[in-house]
Design an enzyme around this catalytic site. Structure first.
Site, PDB file in Angstrom:
ATOM      1  N   ASP A 299       0.865  -1.171   0.000  1.00  0.00           N
ATOM      2  CA  ASP A 299       0.000   0.000   0.000  1.00  0.00           C
ATOM      3  C   ASP A 299       0.911   1.233   0.000  1.00  0.00           C
ATOM      4  O   ASP A 299       2.135   1.135   0.108  1.00  0.00           O
ATOM      5  CB  ASP A 299      -0.976  -0.004   1.194  1.00  0.00           C
ATOM      6  CG  ASP A 299      -2.221   0.833   0.877  1.00  0.00           C
ATOM      7  OD1 ASP A 299      -2.147   1.703  -0.019  1.00  0.00           O
ATOM      8  OD2 ASP A 299      -3.257   0.644   1.522  1.00  0.00           O
TER       9      ASP A 299
HETATM   10  C1  BGC Z   1      -5.107   3.127   0.032  1.00  0.00           C
HETATM   11  C2  BGC Z   1      -5.264   2.122  -1.081  1.00  0.00           C
HETATM   12  C3  BGC Z   1      -5.139   2.812  -2.410  1.00  0.00           C
HETATM   13  C4  BGC Z   1      -3.789   3.471  -2.463  1.00  0.00           C
HETATM   14  C5  BGC Z   1      -3.505   4.136  -3.783  1.00  0.00           C
HETATM   15  C6  BGC Z   1      -3.867   3.984  -0.127  1.00  0.00           C
HETATM   16  O1  BGC Z   1      -3.851   5.053   0.751  1.00  0.00           O
HETATM   17  O2  BGC Z   1      -5.093   2.465   1.266  1.00  0.00           O
HETATM   18  O3  BGC Z   1      -6.487   1.457  -0.967  1.00  0.00           O
HETATM   19  O4  BGC Z   1      -5.321   1.902  -3.459  1.00  0.00           O
HETATM   20  O5  BGC Z   1      -3.726   4.457  -1.444  1.00  0.00           O
HETATM   21  O6  BGC Z   1      -4.210   5.292  -3.945  1.00  0.00           O
END
Ligand code: BGC
Length: 766
Positions: A299
């Site tokens: 993530d």
């Molecule tokens: C989130 C993810 C997301 C990623 C990219 C993160 O902060 O937890 O679910 O896909 O950002 O934007």
């Protein structure tokens, strides 16, 4: 030494290495022609292409593939150009400008030595320009086909500007309405999550990941993220293996089995080991036990955050632990880029681990056909096409859950309405109706409830006042509203939460209607005019008082672009509501965790055993005998149960019919029911099958959804439904993590919500 392709596609700078490479590319071209004529790349060809390409890569280029960089939003700096040209980037996240995406890809495939295309990632969560209901609303449709279609349209729109990878579906079991990300999930149930997760992946990718796919999908956030303590985002999670395996893993396992292109590791600390460094769940379970050969992305900066968790001392150790755990691509932070080379030199990381990660990334690029066509399959963006808007409207319509309808106030009769009062901060807000995660959503496409009411009934008949500037505004003078309402035939109030009150990092501790919304409704219900409340929100809300006071209550989640027409058609009976709750609605947040498939406990609460706080006598002596598992003030029942939702019609469901009552462990349990529409209108109903395994080597939930079917019946029509339960459906992971079916007694219910009592018993014998 760089291999350059000029505009005409011929290669410059010849030497022996280049001749070798040219042979390799001719080979690739041959394979691609083959795949083109066959329509599909076969796995073996892809593996050999991956291996050939890997054998040409330098260590820097390999590490480059593991790096996902953040977009520069419509720009490409000189340093970014250089990074791409020198093979230091495997993927770009968040670029949504078509021209910039094309140029990024061109740099990669025309100006880098090995011409490896980029994965272009974007959060396409519930639509791109055209916004579909938030995933929690999609779950309320209990209609996998609609979910699949929605993902297909979203994928098409996003792909048309060159995006080839989305970070959805989010399949974290969400049993806590305080958690803002519940909006992004399909709710609390493992089976519903699995079925809808599969539908969404197939909508994004097609039946299999192939050059025809619009987007590669991503199962996130592996695993247990939704069980954050206190419902606070990013918080610690403790889940025993039996919970992980029986409740949280199954949707992920299913998506791994059907070939979801990627997984995302969560932000959270799971049982003391943050997921992005958790070997047990990524390398051991996902990659080794489940044999998943797709790619795992971290993530956002979650590898770097391993040190904030207190799990590593510095970025170097974070890189080591994350790669060993099995995270293949690093989102935005750069610990791999900065430290993997040294870690290999110091023999802390084996090159095989790097190779494995690179292969997983290349595999997806080959499967998507990006080496043959790295760009969009469309010449120009395809936004808001007629069929996309129709699909968004259909889904919004089926996502609406009718919670109350006293005196059959709904549907309203358009012919009988001379004046309609419309109030509330969310009656006419095209932005807020889209919900969370709509980076690219086009507010200009939104049709609001007010616009549709004015169009259908005429502006003169509709008297509108926003009443509260935002859902959080406090105010106590609603005299103007009362004056208008008094002269109206009905009052519609659109309340709830703005988009920003749910989603990532937006958890709440109470689940009421913010601001003075409840008071507005309360004042209006003092009149002798029917009050219908429509709630737009990213989570279930504790609406006990509202439910008591109003005639009708329609829960609309955040319905997206087509909120207006969808809500209008249901309010005015052009179609009957058919949504069902994908989550239990608590009386208040103090009742959380509350979910339908809980364990029984040794002292389960019953109507008889429940003591209300008001009934306790002064100086009552301490008692525990006869007491049960409940709260003194709010009892033990939720406000609304999972699977619940009213219709304008009524359905009778016959007693379940089994062929026999004893089955061996390997047999299928076949069961049938006849469902009849006994009401006055044609309507859809969600027929739900639950089981309970009465005794187990570990205790089993009091009810578990195992099948459902959404059917349409004209009034007086009936249909017999046949369900089959495989031994798999009756199995679970025991304390030793073995997948077992244990002989003994089972209960089976078929009804139209989780509180159905329409039951039959059967037994599994040895
Ligand atoms: C989130 C993810 C997301 C990623 C990219 C993160 O902060 O937890 O679910 O896909 O950002 O934007």
């Amino acid at each position: 030494m760089s291999l350059q392709r000029n505009a005409g596609g011929s290669f410059k700078k010849w030497n022996s290495m280049n001749i070798f490479r040219t042979i390799f590319y001719i080979g690739m071209l041959f394979f691609s022609q083959l795949s083109f004529s066959q329509g599909l790349e076969n796995e073996k060809q892809i593996e050999s292409r991956v291996d050939s390409l890997l054998s040409l890569m330098t260590l820097e280029e390999k590490i480059g593939q593991l790096q996902q960089v953040q977009a520069e939003y419509g720009k490409i700096s000189e340093s970014r150009r250089e990074e791409i040209k020198t093979g230091k980037v495997g993927s770009v996240i968040n670029e949504s400008d078509a021209k910039t995406i094309k140029e990024l890809q061109r740099l990669a495939v025309e100006e880098s030595r090995l011409q490896i295309p980029l994965l272009i990632g974007r959060d396409v969560i519930h639509g791109f320009k055209t916004i579909f209901p938030i995933p929690l609303g999609q779950a309320a449709t209990f209609n996998p086909e609609l979910v699949k279609q929605g993902a297909f349209h979203a994928a098409k729109e996003a792909h048309s500007i060159g995006v080839n990878w989305t970070f959805a579906p989010m399949i974290d079991i969400s049993r806590d309405a305080r958690w803002g990300r519940i909006a992004e999930s399909f709710g609390e149930d493992t089976y519903l999550m699995t079925v809808l997760g599969e539908a969404m992946v197939k909508g994004f990718q097609g039946e299999t990941l192939s050059p025809d796919s619009y987007l590669a999908a991503c199962a996130k956030h592996f695993a247990g993220y939704g069980a954050a303590e206190g419902g606070r985002d990013y918080n610690t999670v403790f889940l025993h293996d039996t919970d992980l395996r029986n409740t949280h893993f199954p949707p992920f396992k299913r998506l791994a089995d059907i070939g979801v292109a990627t997984f995302m590791s969560g932000f959270h600390d799971l049982n003391g080991i943050p997921v992005s460094g958790n070997q047990y769940i990524i390398r051991n379970v996902l990659k080794n036990e489940w044999k998943y050969n797709g790619m795992v992305v971290s993530d956002w900066v979650s590898i770097e955050q391993l040190k904030d968790h207190g799990f590593t001392v510095n970025d170097k150790e974070s890189a080591e632990k994350a790669l060993k755990a099995g995270v293949d691509m690093e989102m935005v932070s750069q610990t791999y880029k900065n430290h993997l080379k040294d870690l290999i030199k110091e023999q802390k990381i084996e090159i095989d681990l790097v190779n494995d990660a690179v292969k997983r990334i290349l595999r997806i690029k080959f499967k998507l056909g990006l080496f043959e066509n790295p760009y969009s399959k469309f010449d120009k963006p395809v936004f808001a096409q007629k069929e996309t808007l129709t699909s968004a409207k259909k889904m919004a319509e089926e996502s609406l859950v009718l919670l109350e309808n006293k005196k059959n106030t709904l549907p309203l009769d358009a012919k009988k309405i001379k004046q309609l009062a419309v109030f509330g901060p969310l009656a006419d807000d095209g932005y807020e109706q889209m919900g969370t995660w709509v980076f690219d959503g086009d507010e200009g496409l939104s049709i609001t409830p007010l616009e549709t009411l004015q169009k259908e009934l005429g502006t003169k008949k509709v008297k509108y006042k926003k009443s509260l500037e935002t859902t959080r505004t406090f105010k106590d003078d609603f005299s103007e509203e009362l004056q208008v309402a008094e002269k109206s035939d009905a009052v519609l109030v659109f309340v709830g939460e703005e988009s920003i009150l749910s989603g990532e990092a937006h958890s709440r501790s109470v689940l009421d209607l913010p601001g003075s919304q409840e008071q507005l409704i309360h004042e209006l219900t003092k009149l002798n005019v029917p009050v219908v409340v429509v709630v737009l929100a990213g989570r279930p809300l504790s609406l006990g008082k509202v439910a008591q006071e109003v005639e009708s209550l329609l829960f609309a989640w955040h319905p997206g672009t087509m909120a207006g027409p969808a809500i209008y058609d249901v309010l005015f009976g052009k179609t009957a509501p058919s949504g069902k709750l994908p989550v239990t609605v608590p009386v208040n947040s103090g009742q959380i965790p509350i979910y339908y498939n809980h364990k029984n406990s040794g002292k389960p609460a019953t109507e008889e055993s429940y003591t209300n706080i008001q009934d306790i006598k002064v100086r009552a002596p301490q008692t525990s005998v006869g007491n049960t598992n409940h709260y003194l003030d709010i009892g033990f029942k939720p406000l609304y149960p999972f699977g619940y939702g009213l219709s304008y019609s009524e359905f009778s469901i016959s007693k379940p019919q089994l062929e026999k009552t004893q089955f061996s462990k390997n047999e299928k349990v076949k069961v049938a029911v006849t469902v009849k529409n006994v009401g006055n209108v044609d309507a859809k109903e969600v027929v739900q099958l639950y089981i309970r395994d009465l005794h187990g080597s570990i205790t089993r939930p009091v009810k578990e959804l195992k099948k459902f079917e959404k059917i349409f019946l004209k009034k007086e029509e009936s249909k017999t439904l046949h369900f089959e339960l495989n031994p798999e459906d009756l199995s679970f992971y025991n304390y030793e993590n073995e997948w077992v079916i244990e002989p003994g007694k089972f209960e089976l219910w078929i009804g139209n919500s989780s509180i159905t009592e329409n039951k039959i018993d059967f037994e599994i014998t040895d």
